[in-house]
Design a protein around this motif. Structure first.
Motif, short mmCIF file in Angstrom:
data_model
loop_
_atom_site.label_atom_id
_atom_site.label_comp_id
_atom_site.label_asym_id
_atom_site.label_seq_id
_atom_site.Cartn_x
_atom_site.Cartn_y
_atom_site.Cartn_z
N GLU A 1 50.33 39.93 52.62
CA GLU A 1 50.78 40.01 51.23
C GLU A 1 51.78 38.89 50.94
O GLU A 1 52.70 38.65 51.71
CB GLU A 1 51.45 41.36 50.98
CG GLU A 1 51.86 41.59 49.54
CD GLU A 1 52.48 42.97 49.34
OE1 GLU A 1 52.14 43.89 50.11
OE2 GLU A 1 53.30 43.12 48.44
N THR B 1 40.81 43.10 34.60
CA THR B 1 41.04 43.58 35.97
C THR B 1 42.49 44.02 36.09
O THR B 1 43.40 43.20 35.90
CB THR B 1 40.76 42.46 36.99
OG1 THR B 1 39.42 42.00 36.82
CG2 THR B 1 40.94 42.98 38.40
N TYR B 2 42.70 45.29 36.43
CA TYR B 2 44.05 45.86 36.44
C TYR B 2 44.63 45.87 37.85
O TYR B 2 43.90 46.08 38.84
CB TYR B 2 44.01 47.29 35.89
CG TYR B 2 43.76 47.32 34.40
CD1 TYR B 2 42.47 47.24 33.89
CD2 TYR B 2 44.83 47.40 33.50
CE1 TYR B 2 42.24 47.23 32.52
CE2 TYR B 2 44.61 47.40 32.13
CZ TYR B 2 43.32 47.31 31.66
OH TYR B 2 43.10 47.30 30.30
N GLU B 3 45.94 45.68 37.92
CA GLU B 3 46.64 45.75 39.19
C GLU B 3 46.94 47.21 39.56
O GLU B 3 46.89 48.10 38.70
CB GLU B 3 47.94 44.96 39.10
CG GLU B 3 47.72 43.47 38.88
CD GLU B 3 46.88 42.84 39.97
OE1 GLU B 3 47.28 42.92 41.15
OE2 GLU B 3 45.82 42.27 39.64
N SER B 4 47.26 47.39 40.82
CA SER B 4 47.59 48.72 41.30
C SER B 4 48.77 49.27 40.50
O SER B 4 49.77 48.59 40.29
CB SER B 4 47.96 48.65 42.79
OG SER B 4 48.38 49.89 43.26
N GLY B 5 48.63 50.50 40.03
CA GLY B 5 49.68 51.14 39.26
C GLY B 5 49.48 51.04 37.76
O GLY B 5 50.24 51.65 37.01
N VAL C 1 46.54 51.32 34.59
CA VAL C 1 45.21 51.83 34.30
C VAL C 1 44.81 51.51 32.88
O VAL C 1 45.66 51.39 31.99
CB VAL C 1 45.10 53.35 34.56
CG1 VAL C 1 45.28 53.65 36.04
CG2 VAL C 1 46.10 54.12 33.71
#
Lengths: 109, 116
Positions: free
Chosen positions: A1, B56-60, B62
């Protein structure tokens, strides 16, 4: 990361007192390291892009340098109008720009 | 570099309501991004919006909470839905340079949102 760590978090200088801001990074496949200036309540303003170790770029009182592990933003003889938060970011193989938390610079007259 | 404008520049909203933020660019760009900057924090990527495809969405993050539209190469919107005080942030539109500066990202002036 990919990770970016900036230091110090805050820096107070007297007008004319030169100093440096640090940006340490880990990234997979560095495509570029970026410096931005951000004034309160505003969007980041692009300053520099550095692509490879040994590269240097200058703009007025600012000079950015890059090594394989870190970048420095040198501020020579700063003025009060240089007061801002300076952000460092890296772009690597993930295609996503990853930011540090920034260094808040205050230059007192 | 392209000129990026956002509307509104700031707003104060009641919890449970929605706000749509507009981002206009003065030239055609392929890759546009939406970021959030919470008070005292750095920038967090919400989603990448390329014209002609779903965001395209990042984690966290929606789609139901942050629906994004990208109808053409110069315009995008981000909606913050069913807002709560935790959504109080600066929302930033960004684009990646084209041509010789393909890796440099530029940012709009931001939309400062306060949710009561």
């Amino acid at each position: 990361e990919d990770q970016v760590t900036q230091s110090p978090e805050a820096l107070r200088l007297q007008e004319g007192e030169s100093s440096s801001l640090n940006c340490s990074y880990t990234v997979s496949g560095l495509r570029g390291l970026f410096w931005y200036r951000q004034d309160p309540g505003k969007g980041p303003e692009f300053l520099f892009t550095l692509y490879s170790a040994g590269e240097e770029k200058e703009k007025e009182r600012l000079k950015a340098t890059l090594t394989k592990k870190e970048s420095f933003l040198h501020i020579t003889a700063p003025k009060p109008e240089d007061s801002a938060t300076y952000l460092c970011a890296v772009l690597g193989g993930s295609e996503k720009l990853v930011f540090g938390k920034g260094t808040k610079l205050t230059v007192n007259p | 570099s392209a000129v990026i404008s956002q509307k509104p520049s700031r707003d104060i909203c009641q919890r449970g309501t929605s706000l749509t933020i507009q981002c206009q660019v003065d030239s055609q760009v392929t890759m546009m991004f939406w970021y959030r900057q919470q008070p005292g924090q750095s920038l967090t990527l919400i989603a990448t919006a390329n014209q002609g495809s779903e965001a395209t969405y990042e984690s966290g993050f929606v789609i139901d909470k942050f629906p994004i539209s990208r109808p053409n190469l110069t315009f995008s919107t981000l909606t913050v839905s069913n807002m709560s005080p935790e959504d109080s942030s600066i929302y930033l539109c960004s684009l990646r340079g084209e041509g010789t500066s393909t890796d440099t990202q530029y940012f709009g002036p931001g939309t400062r949102l306060t949710v009561l």
